[in-house]
Scaffold this active site. Sequence first.
Site, PDB file in Angstrom:
ATOM      1  CB  THR A  22      -1.018   0.011   1.164  1.00  0.00           C
ATOM      2  OG1 THR A  22      -2.057   0.939   0.857  1.00  0.00           O
ATOM      3  CG2 THR A  22      -0.390   0.424   2.494  1.00  0.00           C
ATOM      4  CB  CYS A  28      -3.691   6.326   6.118  1.00  0.00           C
ATOM      5  SG  CYS A  28      -4.853   7.372   5.227  1.00  0.00           S
ATOM      6  CG  HIS A  45      -4.363   2.549   3.329  1.00  0.00           C
ATOM      7  ND1 HIS A  45      -3.423   2.821   2.369  1.00  0.00           N
ATOM      8  CD2 HIS A  45      -4.682   3.748   3.869  1.00  0.00           C
ATOM      9  CE1 HIS A  45      -3.183   4.127   2.327  1.00  0.00           C
ATOM     10  NE2 HIS A  45      -3.944   4.717   3.233  1.00  0.00           N
TER      11      HIS A  45
END
Lengths: 160, 203
Positions: A22, A28, A45
């Site tokens: 990711t 995040c 995520h």
Amino acid sequence: MEIIKVGMADLKIGQAPARLLTSGLGSCVGICLWDFLSKKGGMAHIMLPDSTKARVAGNPAKFADTAVPALIQLLENHGACRRRLKAKIAGGAQMFSFGGEHEIMKVGQRNVEAVKTALAAWDIPLLAEDTGGNIGRTIEFDLETGLVHIRTMAAKNYHI
Amino acid sequence: MGEFKKLSEAQLDVIREVCNIGAGNGATALATMLGQRVEMSVPEINIVSYQEILEASPICQETVYGIYQKIKGQAPGEVLWLLPQSMAQQLVEMLLQRSVTETGSFNQFELSALAEVGNIVTGGFLAAITGFTGIRFYPSIPGVALDYGCNILSSVAAELGHVSNEVLIIETIFKLNHKEMIGHFFLLPEPDSLRVIVTALGV
């Protein structure tokens, strides 16, 4: 070797020798769960700490408190053993500096805390973390070794 | 899902025109500050899911400066500037009337000058919209980041996660003297904010 891409507010699972990847982890947090014996693992995520604050229903992968159980469930459904799952996490930066202390965009830190609370609530040990700071991360989770490889703008390549 | 998809084509045209006027005013404010001609593109509207956002704009793959302001009031949202490093340096030099330290190692004063560029354009943009809708906007003080565009944009978009499962991104490109790219200006309104704006205009 298969690379499985995980988007924002997304969660996916895989089996070695696949890797889960990711990018765009600013505030995040990327959550990696691994069963060392079956070499199955998953990645989420998450964007925000708390689903109960949401005004729209939907996607469990968006929030720390709902993504952790959703990922555990998905892994179990695909033959991973819940008691063997271990976690590593990365992300939760505070990307912007405001020339002083301001409450805006403290979401990174709150995301990290919420992920830890959720992992503890589901009895998943946290083995390692690379969190905080003011720089974004891209992570690649190797399901063969359980290592999480991390890249940042400073072109550092390291792993946890 | 589908909070933004309920907007009609006619309403999206209105939003685009509102932003066009706003961006024009922002460009004028910037041109006045720099003493140079500033051009802008027609604003583009994209509705993307969070899963798609990391590929939402070509500038996402570059290392850029981000200037971010949160907008409060009747029509809340997020405003973000993404600027190439070389242009950030050029803008700060124009503003401070002297050469500055290498980009990437701006001191606090230079970062404040850069933040002010964002503030001026955002202020001009929002003032124009207030002018013909009567809606008042309250932008926060600007924050500055240096990173890959995707890391910056995703962090800003995440701020809207409580109110939406998708993001409406209005992107305008500003240029200096017809050619050199200044940066990409993004407006990310909350779903209800668009309704407030089109209602204020009677559409």
